[in-house]
Design a protein around this motif. Structure first.
Motif, PDB file in Angstrom:
ATOM      1  N   ALA B  82       0.846  -1.201   0.000  1.00  0.00           N
ATOM      2  CA  ALA B  82       0.000   0.000   0.000  1.00  0.00           C
ATOM      3  C   ALA B  82       0.883   1.253   0.000  1.00  0.00           C
ATOM      4  CB  ALA B  82      -0.920  -0.001   1.225  1.00  0.00           C
ATOM      5  N   ARG B  83       1.941   1.222   0.799  1.00  0.00           N
ATOM      6  CA  ARG B  83       2.824   2.382   0.873  1.00  0.00           C
ATOM      7  C   ARG B  83       3.536   2.633  -0.456  1.00  0.00           C
ATOM      8  NH1 ARG B  83       7.476   2.238   2.787  1.00  0.00           N
ATOM      9  NH2 ARG B  83       7.070   0.417   4.077  1.00  0.00           N
ATOM     10  N   VAL B  84       4.030   1.558  -1.090  1.00  0.00           N
ATOM     11  CA  VAL B  84       4.730   1.698  -2.373  1.00  0.00           C
ATOM     12  C   VAL B  84       3.798   2.319  -3.419  1.00  0.00           C
ATOM     13  CG1 VAL B  84       5.747   0.399  -4.295  1.00  0.00           C
ATOM     14  CG2 VAL B  84       6.424  -0.119  -1.942  1.00  0.00           C
ATOM     15  N   LEU B  85       2.520   1.943  -3.391  1.00  0.00           N
ATOM     16  CA  LEU B  85       1.564   2.487  -4.362  1.00  0.00           C
ATOM     17  C   LEU B  85       0.879   3.759  -3.856  1.00  0.00           C
ATOM     18  CD1 LEU B  85      -0.179  -0.634  -5.945  1.00  0.00           C
ATOM     19  CD2 LEU B  85       1.904   0.518  -6.638  1.00  0.00           C
ATOM     20  N   GLY B  86       1.320   4.254  -2.694  1.00  0.00           N
ATOM     21  CA  GLY B  86       0.760   5.503  -2.171  1.00  0.00           C
ATOM     22  C   GLY B  86      -0.697   5.416  -1.746  1.00  0.00           C
ATOM     23  N   ARG B  87      -1.087   4.252  -1.204  1.00  0.00           N
ATOM     24  CA  ARG B  87      -2.469   4.096  -0.743  1.00  0.00           C
ATOM     25  C   ARG B  87      -2.528   4.047   0.786  1.00  0.00           C
ATOM     26  NH1 ARG B  87      -5.468   1.346  -4.951  1.00  0.00           N
ATOM     27  NH2 ARG B  87      -4.344   1.837  -6.863  1.00  0.00           N
ATOM     28  N   LYS B  88      -3.588   4.618   1.339  1.00  0.00           N
ATOM     29  CA  LYS B  88      -3.854   4.480   2.772  1.00  0.00           C
ATOM     30  C   LYS B  88      -4.549   3.155   3.024  1.00  0.00           C
ATOM     31  CE  LYS B  88      -4.714   9.188   4.348  1.00  0.00           C
ATOM     32  NZ  LYS B  88      -5.707  10.020   3.673  1.00  0.00           N
ATOM     33  N   LEU B  89      -4.437   2.649   4.260  1.00  0.00           N
ATOM     34  CA  LEU B  89      -5.217   1.471   4.633  1.00  0.00           C
ATOM     35  C   LEU B  89      -6.507   1.928   5.307  1.00  0.00           C
ATOM     36  CD1 LEU B  89      -2.542  -0.988   6.091  1.00  0.00           C
ATOM     37  CD2 LEU B  89      -3.691  -1.128   3.881  1.00  0.00           C
ATOM     38  N   VAL B 121      -7.701  -2.633   4.425  1.00  0.00           N
ATOM     39  CA  VAL B 121      -7.298  -2.824   3.023  1.00  0.00           C
ATOM     40  C   VAL B 121      -6.872  -1.495   2.397  1.00  0.00           C
ATOM     41  CG1 VAL B 121      -8.932  -4.766   2.814  1.00  0.00           C
ATOM     42  CG2 VAL B 121      -9.602  -2.493   2.010  1.00  0.00           C
ATOM     43  N   PRO B 122      -6.020  -1.529   1.368  1.00  0.00           N
ATOM     44  CA  PRO B 122      -5.600  -0.288   0.702  1.00  0.00           C
ATOM     45  C   PRO B 122      -6.807   0.376   0.031  1.00  0.00           C
ATOM     46  CG  PRO B 122      -4.170  -2.124   0.086  1.00  0.00           C
ATOM     47  CD  PRO B 122      -5.341  -2.709   0.797  1.00  0.00           C
ATOM     48  N   GLU B 123      -6.930   1.672   0.138  1.00  0.00           N
ATOM     49  CA  GLU B 123      -8.112   2.346  -0.429  1.00  0.00           C
ATOM     50  C   GLU B 123      -8.142   2.159  -1.946  1.00  0.00           C
ATOM     51  OE1 GLU B 123      -7.949   6.500   0.574  1.00  0.00           O
ATOM     52  OE2 GLU B 123      -5.849   6.702   0.004  1.00  0.00           O
ATOM     53  N   GLY B 124      -9.350   2.011  -2.469  1.00  0.00           N
ATOM     54  CA  GLY B 124      -9.539   1.861  -3.912  1.00  0.00           C
ATOM     55  C   GLY B 124      -9.144   0.510  -4.473  1.00  0.00           C
ATOM     56  N   MET B 140      -4.687  -4.303  -6.653  1.00  0.00           N
ATOM     57  CA  MET B 140      -4.524  -2.853  -6.776  1.00  0.00           C
ATOM     58  C   MET B 140      -4.097  -2.523  -8.202  1.00  0.00           C
ATOM     59  SD  MET B 140      -2.595  -1.614  -3.316  1.00  0.00           S
ATOM     60  CE  MET B 140      -1.676  -3.087  -2.895  1.00  0.00           C
ATOM     61  N   GLU B 141      -4.742  -1.545  -8.788  1.00  0.00           N
ATOM     62  CA  GLU B 141      -4.374  -1.122 -10.138  1.00  0.00           C
ATOM     63  C   GLU B 141      -3.854   0.305 -10.078  1.00  0.00           C
ATOM     64  OE1 GLU B 141      -8.132  -1.808 -12.044  1.00  0.00           O
ATOM     65  OE2 GLU B 141      -7.506  -3.795 -12.737  1.00  0.00           O
ATOM     66  N   ALA B 142      -2.711   0.560 -10.747  1.00  0.00           N
ATOM     67  CA  ALA B 142      -2.155   1.915 -10.745  1.00  0.00           C
ATOM     68  C   ALA B 142      -1.176   2.066 -11.891  1.00  0.00           C
ATOM     69  CB  ALA B 142      -1.441   2.182  -9.421  1.00  0.00           C
TER      70      ALA B 142
END
Lengths: 413, 413
Positions: B82-89, B121-124, B140-142
């Motif tokens: 989540a951190r690598v993709l810049g997402r909050k949990l 879970v990571p947002e989105g 996760m898609e980014a």
């Protein structure tokens, strides 16, 4: 010292074979006290192999590569490793002779031109004889780094590692690592984690790590020190503390011992015999027990009574029990255990009946399992609700009944 | 599209377990037409996991991580990804409910504070339900990259991949891949390879790949095309050719069908019932059969006669047979099969007796196994010499006796 493993081979990347070499080498390295932080698999591709090896050399002291030492053009591990370390390949007369000998002793195989490729070695390397194939192992030392090349087939790699690489690495290691696996049953991973939270928070040397297995939790306690005696001394208070906290839930502190093995040992020591009466597990308990050499001292026979008729015929379960309570019931489990012990003349009988799914029956939910243990004229029954697919429910039931058996014997003491 | 696998787990780095997940996922990715160039194993270490994930995202389109989703503090795959993709949990109410349900049905287990960590879970992201454990899968898609997180235990990972991840990845692939698994028994890998050498040399589309299993050989035939109809059309001649060459040695062309399942189907169609009489396999044959839902139509009971006494008592094997020929003999196998069918009232009985090792007995070598099949008043016995350790010999015996049973029924037709 930090070691790193690189497995070279397209068949691993395609999932054609399982990478058992990595597990073998990792276990040996752990035993040597080498830390491994990375294992990589890469195909027989020069560019990607080179990138992987360079990255490994940046971060590790010892890099072990396996695979890609064959005689064909696809095989380029040696060529790539030599280039990365700036070594030329030169012909090694000794390896050439070994290859000649090998073919002399394998009259069915014909020597071909490309076999000589395997006698070319990086200059200044240590050549390690391969007694089970034609690709020699190679050790290269450079700038405080060590690169070790091993043949891919386990039948060649394992004896070579055991005989030559293990002693070579041992003399390079300044510190000793001592590790003990504490195995628990009858307790969940998160309950264990909660009970040892403080130990994990304080850990430095020894360290402690949890592994969840089906129905079991394993704790690895690892200490490092200048010598084995000191490592064991460091370990002692932690092991004592775990024993205090978990008591009989610890079934072994032996790395290689399984739950079924420890149960068999327990019965053997007490000169007790065991039989099994299985419905939903259909022979799985018996199969697990007989996977252990010497199980026959304790386990002589088992009943697989999958149908109601078999429960009646082989185990004398009452028709009325099956009719009034159903096959999946406390009463059926009880009769299976009681009669199984009587019919077989065993001291103990464990029984299992339940629903592994996928479909519910008799208005009873999938995962409902009754396990029972008949021992010393006392029958203990337990109702369990297991989760997961059919295989997981069956596996959980096996571990559940072995845990119950253990408890019945320990309570009796 | 290029995929990459990252397995997270100290137990793999330490060699405690073999990385079978990587082989499973690699095979599935190959089936989807995804190329894999790298597989990495890294421990439960934030910094190294982050570095590995960043490197993978540089060079691959899809990164699949497995392991490290557990409830303990060690488990940090989700947090790191989540951190690598810049997402909050964020807390996922659905996952929270699933975890509550899971524990409601497992009264032996107690829910602890750290279990709720698994509902974050990571947002989105896309949350994928885990029907066999408490850690949900996550997609996760980014930036044209996809990161997929899967639980480590194969019993959780495999059904999740099959049910949700496979279809998800399939719809991302521009070309259609069609693949058929041709499964053979009763023939060795090298015999198969010799027989299809010409097909392998000529292969382009479809391709053909061999996988050796214990006692079985699987051939994966794969075609790619713009649509499924075209892919199937390309496939047809190759499948026909394989049928011509191997005939009855092919037991199925269904990816998910196992040998035991195909044997049970065969018996069900013919309305035949089966019983087992096992010595060295100690319930393994019965356990394999009852692993299949609906086995009870065909299989009602089994005998595990591990001791000589049990062979006499449960299966009426003659005292003189055991004395004169030994438990590991053609004659014992024959009597076990004959009497097993009679006693149980089944149409067929298969029996096994042999030496799984590690020590030889009665002057007979480890790996010597007699398997027999009693069917239609005819008993067929086969002497086998299996190689490998105890577990492999037992597994080989199971496959051997199922293959023998199949042959007896097919010959009868």
């Amino acid at each position: 010292m930090v070691a790193e493993l690189i497995s070279v081979g397209t068949e691993i990347l395609l999932g054609n074979i399982v990478n058992t070499n990595a597990a073998y080498l990792a276990e040996k390295c752990a035993l040597l006290g080498l830390s491994i932080y990375y294992q990589t698999v890469v195909g027989d591709n020069e560019k990607r192999l080179e990138a992987t090896l360079r990255a490994a050399l940046e971060r590790s002291d010892v890099v072990i590569l396996c695979g890609g030492l064959g005689p064909t053009q696809d095989d380029l591990t040696k060529e790539t490793a030599a280039r990365v370390l700036g070594r030329k390949l030169v012909e090694d007369p000794h390896s050439k002779k070994v290859i000649e000998e090998y073919f002399k002793n394998s009259p069915m195989k014909k020597i071909t031109e490309n076999n000589w490729k395997q006698a070319m070695v990086p200059e200044g390397c240590i050549v390690v004889d391969n007694h089970n194939g034609t690709a020699p192992g190679i050790i290269m030392e450079a700038d405080h780094k060590t690169v070790i090349l091993l043949p891919g087939p386990p039948v060649e790699l394992e004896p070579m590692f055991e005989h030559d690489i293990f002693p070579y690495l041992r003399q390079k290691q300044p510190e000793v690592i001592h590790s003990v696996m504490v195995k628990l049953c009858g307790v969940s991973e998160s309950a264990v984690e909660t009970q040892i939270r403080d130990l994990i928070d304080q850990q430095s040397n020894p360290t402690i790590a949890t592994y969840a297995k089906i129905g079991e939790v394993h704790l690895r306690v690892t200490a490092h020190a200048a010598d084995e005696k000191e490592a064991k001394r460091l370990m002692k208070p932690m092991l004592k503390e775990l024993k205090n906290r978990f008591g009989n839930q610890i079934y072994t502190m032996d790395e290689h011992m399984t739950l079924e093995e420890s149960v068999l040992d327990m019965l053997r020591e007490r000169e007790l015999t065991l039989t099994t009466a299985e419905s939903l597990t259909g022979g799985l308990v018996a199969a697990r027990l007989t996977d252990i050499p010497g199980a026959s001292d304790v386990f002589r026979q088992g009943f697989v009574t999958y149908s109601n008729r078999a429960k009646r015929k082989l185990l004398d379960v009452k028709k009325s029990t099956l009719k009034d309570f159903g096959a999946v019931s406390e009463k059926t489990a009880k009769e299976m255990a009681k009669n199984g012990a009587f019919i077989s003349g065993s001291d103990i009988c464990i029984s299992l009946t339940g629903l592994a799914g996928p479909t519910a029956e008799e208005d009873k939910p999938v995962g409902l399992v009754y396990i029972a243990c008949s021992y010393n004229n006392r029958i203990t029954v337990r109702e369990c609700h297991f989760k997961g697919n059919r295989a997981k429910i069956r596996e959980s039931a096996v571990v559940g009944v072995l845990t119950l058996l253990r408890e019945c014997i320990l309570e009796d003491a």
